[in-house]
Design a protein around this motif. Sequence first.
Motif, PDB file in Angstrom:
ATOM      1  N   ARG A  24       2.874 -33.086 -94.124  1.00  0.00           N
ATOM      2  CA  ARG A  24       2.027 -33.835 -93.448  1.00  0.00           C
ATOM      3  C   ARG A  24       1.514 -33.522 -92.120  1.00  0.00           C
ATOM      4  O   ARG A  24       1.946 -32.315 -91.561  1.00  0.00           O
ATOM      5  N   ASP A  31       9.352 -36.094 -98.234  1.00  0.00           N
ATOM      6  CA  ASP A  31       7.725 -35.761 -98.227  1.00  0.00           C
ATOM      7  C   ASP A  31       7.777 -34.774-100.107  1.00  0.00           C
ATOM      8  O   ASP A  31       6.990 -35.161-100.507  1.00  0.00           O
ATOM      9  N   HIS A  89      -1.318 -36.545 -99.043  1.00  0.00           N
ATOM     10  CA  HIS A  89      -0.496 -36.106 -99.638  1.00  0.00           C
ATOM     11  C   HIS A  89      -1.923 -34.642-100.587  1.00  0.00           C
ATOM     12  O   HIS A  89      -2.116 -35.042-101.721  1.00  0.00           O
ATOM     13  N   THR A 127      -3.818 -32.697 -95.833  1.00  0.00           N
ATOM     14  CA  THR A 127      -3.123 -34.200 -95.799  1.00  0.00           C
ATOM     15  C   THR A 127      -3.248 -33.977 -94.822  1.00  0.00           C
ATOM     16  O   THR A 127      -3.431 -34.169 -93.326  1.00  0.00           O
TER      17      THR A 127
END
Length: 424
Positions: A151, A179, A102, A156
């Motif tokens: 994502r 996330d 991330h 990322t």
Amino acid sequence: MSDLQKTFAKSRLAKLPPEVPVNYDPSDKMNPEAYNEHPEDDSSSASSTSSTGTIVPSTSQKLFERGSGARSRLNFAATPWEDYFETELFLEDDVDDLRIIHHVYLSSPSGSGPLFVTHHGAGSSGLSFATCAAEIRRSLPDAGVLSIDARDHGLTTTQNADKTQQAKLDLTLGTLSRDFVYIINKTKEKMKWTSVPPLVLVGHSLGGAVVTDVAKGGELGSNVLAYAVLDVVEANSLPSYLSKILGSAIDALQTMETYLSMRPASFPSLASGIEWHTRSRTIRNTSSARASVQGLLREEPQAEGSDTVGAWKWRTDLASTKPFWENWFTGLSKKFLEARGGKLLLLAGTDRLDKELIIGQMQGKYQLQVFPEAGHFIHEDQPVKTAQILVDFYKRNDRSALILPPKVSEMLASKNGAQKWGLK
């Protein structure tokens, strides 16, 4: 016209002020007007409006043709992210059979200052909030801003544990919400904070659905003071520049390919990508586009043995996200009204409100702010106004500013207090 009349006309014209370029982009970033191509108090019919003022160009328009005069001298060079954030973090995450790194941009809060956590819309990146983040900290120096790349967006990366196989795309609302919570907790750990700061969650478009889902889920507990949703509601989840073309409501998401087919597949340079976003009025603020567009595009390497320069292509394939569109927005209005914490809805036009939100607004369940002069990217088109509203929103929900009456146990423990209240 006589010679005398011509001389008189020339003398009058010479006294007129010079023409101001349409897309004037001041270089002084300390000047708030550097972030706004149109003055914020401009109420004329020539101002940008939420829907009808947005232009979606056809593929035949010559957007990269060099213009004349001041317009051709505009600076479309990207500005570095360091101008807006203190640092960037890469946070490792092993989940199921995936290895996710991330990427986030961070400016840490100081003292008891809040942390604004921002989630961008589909196809965008954390740099979408760059100019707004700088303005938040200008208005509230103790505040921090954590702006994430979701994502498969921005920087990322997602990789399958078995490197021979490509990772399956998973952008369901549940996954993105998971996330989001993980990134906040992992940032606390990485920065060695003793506790999670007071949180104000801010989401644009898809990001609005994510922060609402997180607020409703309650995994961050009492750390969440409030949450803000920018230009997305369930009944009309399309951006303003798409809704007039494709229709409204969730059903219209199925025709989003029309818009994608009109968008250039690549650009010859990053500067040309910034120029397209500005001149097509996808982003109506040149300074914001110079900060954010670099998060949307990546340079493809030059083909071996080829003399052609590598093209800049989209980092995120929006067409591949189609299976998730309905999942993102179904039930959004209800969750927005039911989740705990202060609620703020920023829209580019009141035509986006559905029945549930209209009733909720009349009942005072949330704060509504409309930006008729902005397009879908409210926080990029009007970063100064957006930042000020977010800071004021935080201050109204700041619990540390509340003065509560003493508890009965505290009064009993105090001899003077007990006597005062006649308890002894």
